[in-house]
Design an enzyme around this catalytic site. Structure first.
Site, short mmCIF file in Angstrom:
data_model
loop_
_atom_site.label_atom_id
_atom_site.label_comp_id
_atom_site.label_asym_id
_atom_site.label_seq_id
_atom_site.Cartn_x
_atom_site.Cartn_y
_atom_site.Cartn_z
CB CYS A 9 -1.00 -0.03 1.16
SG CYS A 9 -0.33 0.12 2.81
C1 RB5 Z 1 -3.96 5.33 0.33
O1 RB5 Z 1 -3.93 6.68 0.05
C2 RB5 Z 1 -3.10 5.03 1.55
O2 RB5 Z 1 -3.70 5.52 2.69
C3 RB5 Z 1 -2.84 3.56 1.66
O3 RB5 Z 1 -2.23 3.09 0.50
C4 RB5 Z 1 -1.91 3.12 2.77
O4 RB5 Z 1 -0.77 3.92 2.81
C5 RB5 Z 1 -2.50 2.96 4.11
O5 RB5 Z 1 -1.80 2.61 5.06
#
Ligand code: RB5
Length: 154
Positions: A65
């Protein structure tokens, strides 16, 4: 080895790069999405990868993420998932050797692709040591999980 991969929009590009890299390294990759950079929700992909591990459709999982944080928080809600965000190679192999980590989380907005590849390889090459103290500690972690699963189910 079968490896399940997942990412939200924040990790999509690194996930794509890692999927191709792992295939060239001879791994069987199960890419569970996302498929583009449209906004998406990391818990959906954490669930897909965690459930692939629980069903034994893959032996290890990798989630990407933006930061690696949301993915690890979500993945650790699933039974028998031991996920951690590792942005250094030491944690990536020691997390497996000592803690039996089975799911690696990465943040595309934190690390570059070459370090990510090294971290992934150290994670995938590592094996749980089976040392008595580590088995004992893993058992205590599992006991905590079971205690609260039972509490939630009553
Ligand atoms: C998405 O914008 C972001 O919040 C997600 O990818 C991640 O970093 C969450 O922990």
């Amino acid at each position: 080895m079968k490896v399940a991969l997942g990412a939200d929009h924040g990790g999509f590009q690194l996930k794509e790069l890692l999927a191709e890299f792992l295939r060239t390294e001879g791994y069987e990759v199960r890419d569970l999405g996302t498929c583009n950079t449209d906004p998406s929700d990391y818990p959906d992909f954490a669930a897909a990868v965690a459930e692939a591990l629980i069903r034994r459709e893959a032996e290890r999982g990798i989630l990407v993420c933006g930061s690696g944080v949301g993915a690890s928080i979500a993945a650790n809600k699933f039974p028998d998932i031991r996920a951690a965000t590792c942005h250094d190679t030491f944690s990536a192999h020691q997390g497996v050797e000592d803690d039996d980590m089975n799911l690696l989380c990465l943040g595309e907005r934190i690390i570059g692709p070459e370090l990510a590849k090294e971290i992934v390889m150290r994670f995938l090459h590592a094996r749980f040591s089976q040392a008595e103290r580590h088995v004992r500690r893993a058992g205590k972690v599992k006991a905590i999980e079971e205690r609260y699963m039972k509490a939630g189910g009553s």
